[in-house]
Scaffold this motif. Structure first.
Motif, PDB file in Angstrom:
ATOM      1  N   ALA A  10      38.147  44.392  30.134  1.00  0.00           N
ATOM      2  CA  ALA A  10      37.889  43.148  29.199  1.00  0.00           C
ATOM      3  C   ALA A  10      37.262  42.103  30.330  1.00  0.00           C
ATOM      4  CB  ALA A  10      39.142  42.278  28.962  1.00  0.00           C
ATOM      5  N   THR A  11      37.422  42.052  31.649  1.00  0.00           N
ATOM      6  CA  THR A  11      36.997  41.298  32.409  1.00  0.00           C
ATOM      7  C   THR A  11      36.044  41.815  33.394  1.00  0.00           C
ATOM      8  OG1 THR A  11      38.921  41.677  34.147  1.00  0.00           O
ATOM      9  CG2 THR A  11      39.069  39.890  32.408  1.00  0.00           C
ATOM     10  N   LEU A  12      35.755  43.064  33.426  1.00  0.00           N
ATOM     11  CA  LEU A  12      35.054  43.569  34.785  1.00  0.00           C
ATOM     12  C   LEU A  12      33.593  42.929  34.609  1.00  0.00           C
ATOM     13  CD1 LEU A  12      34.552  45.740  36.771  1.00  0.00           C
ATOM     14  CD2 LEU A  12      33.838  47.319  34.974  1.00  0.00           C
ATOM     15  N   ASP A 107      40.160  56.270  37.776  1.00  0.00           N
ATOM     16  CA  ASP A 107      40.574  56.983  36.389  1.00  0.00           C
ATOM     17  C   ASP A 107      39.863  56.850  35.366  1.00  0.00           C
ATOM     18  OD1 ASP A 107      42.932  58.655  35.465  1.00  0.00           O
ATOM     19  OD2 ASP A 107      42.734  57.054  33.995  1.00  0.00           O
ATOM     20  N   LEU A 108      39.325  55.566  34.927  1.00  0.00           N
ATOM     21  CA  LEU A 108      38.385  55.171  33.970  1.00  0.00           C
ATOM     22  C   LEU A 108      37.024  55.709  34.223  1.00  0.00           C
ATOM     23  CD1 LEU A 108      39.667  51.567  33.509  1.00  0.00           C
ATOM     24  CD2 LEU A 108      39.841  53.266  31.687  1.00  0.00           C
ATOM     25  N   ALA A 109      36.539  55.906  35.610  1.00  0.00           N
ATOM     26  CA  ALA A 109      35.524  56.328  35.829  1.00  0.00           C
ATOM     27  C   ALA A 109      35.415  58.023  35.382  1.00  0.00           C
ATOM     28  CB  ALA A 109      35.042  56.434  37.259  1.00  0.00           C
ATOM     29  N   ASP A 110      36.466  58.776  35.716  1.00  0.00           N
ATOM     30  CA  ASP A 110      36.647  59.965  35.390  1.00  0.00           C
ATOM     31  C   ASP A 110      36.586  60.197  33.784  1.00  0.00           C
ATOM     32  OD1 ASP A 110      36.876  61.020  37.771  1.00  0.00           O
ATOM     33  OD2 ASP A 110      39.110  60.949  37.623  1.00  0.00           O
ATOM     34  N   ARG A 111      36.818  59.236  33.160  1.00  0.00           N
ATOM     35  CA  ARG A 111      36.632  59.129  31.526  1.00  0.00           C
ATOM     36  C   ARG A 111      35.456  58.695  30.985  1.00  0.00           C
ATOM     37  NH1 ARG A 111      42.179  56.249  31.476  1.00  0.00           N
ATOM     38  NH2 ARG A 111      41.696  55.497  29.451  1.00  0.00           N
ATOM     39  N   ASP A 112      34.438  58.507  31.778  1.00  0.00           N
ATOM     40  CA  ASP A 112      33.152  57.919  31.707  1.00  0.00           C
ATOM     41  C   ASP A 112      33.259  56.370  30.910  1.00  0.00           C
ATOM     42  OD1 ASP A 112      31.749  60.104  32.614  1.00  0.00           O
ATOM     43  OD2 ASP A 112      32.288  60.944  30.553  1.00  0.00           O
ATOM     44  N   ALA A 113      34.289  55.500  31.164  1.00  0.00           N
ATOM     45  CA  ALA A 113      34.338  54.395  30.651  1.00  0.00           C
ATOM     46  C   ALA A 113      33.875  53.255  31.434  1.00  0.00           C
ATOM     47  CB  ALA A 113      36.073  53.769  30.522  1.00  0.00           C
ATOM     48  N   VAL A 114      33.763  53.668  32.894  1.00  0.00           N
ATOM     49  CA  VAL A 114      33.329  52.632  34.091  1.00  0.00           C
ATOM     50  C   VAL A 114      32.188  53.638  34.920  1.00  0.00           C
ATOM     51  CG1 VAL A 114      34.975  50.737  33.806  1.00  0.00           C
ATOM     52  CG2 VAL A 114      34.929  52.685  35.628  1.00  0.00           C
ATOM     53  N   LEU A 115      31.376  53.122  35.607  1.00  0.00           N
ATOM     54  CA  LEU A 115      30.679  53.738  36.649  1.00  0.00           C
ATOM     55  C   LEU A 115      31.160  53.318  37.915  1.00  0.00           C
ATOM     56  CD1 LEU A 115      28.105  55.649  37.091  1.00  0.00           C
ATOM     57  CD2 LEU A 115      26.554  53.721  36.932  1.00  0.00           C
ATOM     58  N   GLU A 127      31.219  49.120  37.234  1.00  0.00           N
ATOM     59  CA  GLU A 127      30.522  48.470  36.283  1.00  0.00           C
ATOM     60  C   GLU A 127      30.905  48.995  34.871  1.00  0.00           C
ATOM     61  OE1 GLU A 127      26.277  48.850  35.782  1.00  0.00           O
ATOM     62  OE2 GLU A 127      26.246  50.053  37.872  1.00  0.00           O
ATOM     63  N   GLU A 128      30.487  48.552  33.859  1.00  0.00           N
ATOM     64  CA  GLU A 128      30.829  48.953  32.516  1.00  0.00           C
ATOM     65  C   GLU A 128      29.894  50.266  32.133  1.00  0.00           C
ATOM     66  OE1 GLU A 128      30.722  46.129  29.201  1.00  0.00           O
ATOM     67  OE2 GLU A 128      32.312  44.916  30.297  1.00  0.00           O
ATOM     68  N   GLN A 129      30.429  51.172  31.576  1.00  0.00           N
ATOM     69  CA  GLN A 129      29.617  52.392  31.147  1.00  0.00           C
ATOM     70  C   GLN A 129      30.235  52.873  29.711  1.00  0.00           C
ATOM     71  OE1 GLN A 129      28.174  55.760  33.406  1.00  0.00           O
ATOM     72  NE2 GLN A 129      30.042  56.522  32.584  1.00  0.00           N
ATOM     73  N   GLY A 130      29.340  52.959  28.734  1.00  0.00           N
ATOM     74  CA  GLY A 130      29.796  53.224  27.349  1.00  0.00           C
ATOM     75  C   GLY A 130      30.307  52.117  26.664  1.00  0.00           C
ATOM     76  N   ASP A 131      31.165  52.366  25.562  1.00  0.00           N
ATOM     77  CA  ASP A 131      31.523  51.297  24.635  1.00  0.00           C
ATOM     78  C   ASP A 131      33.059  50.961  24.858  1.00  0.00           C
ATOM     79  OD1 ASP A 131      29.284  51.507  23.362  1.00  0.00           O
ATOM     80  OD2 ASP A 131      29.649  53.197  22.011  1.00  0.00           O
TER      81      ASP A 131
END
Length: 219
Positions: A10-12, A107-115, A127-131
């Motif tokens: 939410a804050t990234l 972990d979020l990067a592995d799930r393509d949620a962040v870069l 940084e944010e990636q995807g939705d």
């Protein structure tokens, strides 16, 4: 989704705007990770000799399960927490060794949620990636608008944003909330959050440094 993941996502993209309260946000991320560990049963909040232990404002945190195969990105925080067992939550949130961001971010990067941006020297940045992040903020906005029920993790994130006076920064561009004032955010969030020890601790820390907030209060 874990509480710490929701707060992180939410804050990234708003970290620059939130720089006046970055230290408190870092502490809130630790509090979120410990809250998640409590939900998994890996730690407990105590002492348990009170009539309503769930209403404790600043509980002691005791490690119950030092190793758990399903903890994922929470395991590094639990490993670092073990030597500090039985300390109060308010004293733990400021310990940099408990910082959950590297593990949660990877972990979020592995799930393509962040870069993830790795560095030769220093910690990775993200940084944010995807939705994923947009979906978290959209869910929080829907809850504030009265269109959905809040899970404990949602209430935690909203409570932290209100404690840091950052709700308008993070959610002010969400559909239906564009015209909300800081007071409106605060009123609605306070009606939603209820009692959560992690939020209480961060709010108390924020309220204890009025000089900082008199200069950098966010709106």
């Amino acid at each position: 989704m874990l509480t710490v993941e929701k707060l992180f996502l939410a804050t990234l993209k708003h970290r620059d705007a939130l720089s006046p309260v970055s230290g408190l946000l870092d502490q809130a991320l630790v509090a979120a990770a410990i809250t998640d560990l409590h939900e998994t049963g890996a730690v407990k909040f105590g002492p348990w000799d009170r009539a309503e232990p769930g209403q404790q404002d600043d509980p002691k945190v005791s490690v119950v399960l030092a190793d758990h195969s399903d903890l994922g990105p929470l395991q590094p925080t639990l490993d670092a927490l073990d030597p500090y067992t039985d300390q109060q939550l308010s004293s733990l949130v400021g310990r940099s060794k408990l910082n959950p961001v590297p593990a949660v971010g990877r972990d979020l990067a592995d799930r393509d949620a962040v870069l993830e941006h790795t560095k030769k020297i220093g910690a990775s940045t993200f940084e944010e990636q995807g939705d994923a992040a947009d979906e978290v903020r959209s869910r929080l906005a829907t809850i504030l608008s009265g269109g959905g029920s809040a899970e404990a993790s949602d209430r935690f994130v909203l409570g932290v944003l209100e404690a840091l006076n950052a709700a308008a920064v993070v959610l002010g561009n969400e559909p239906g909330l564009e015209a909300w004032t800081t007071a409106e955010f605060s009123s609605r969030i306070n009606d939603t959050v209820g009692h959560l020890p992690g939020v209480y601790v961060i709010r108390k820390k924020a309220d204890s440094i009025p000089n900082l907030f008199s200069k950098s209060r966010l709106a």
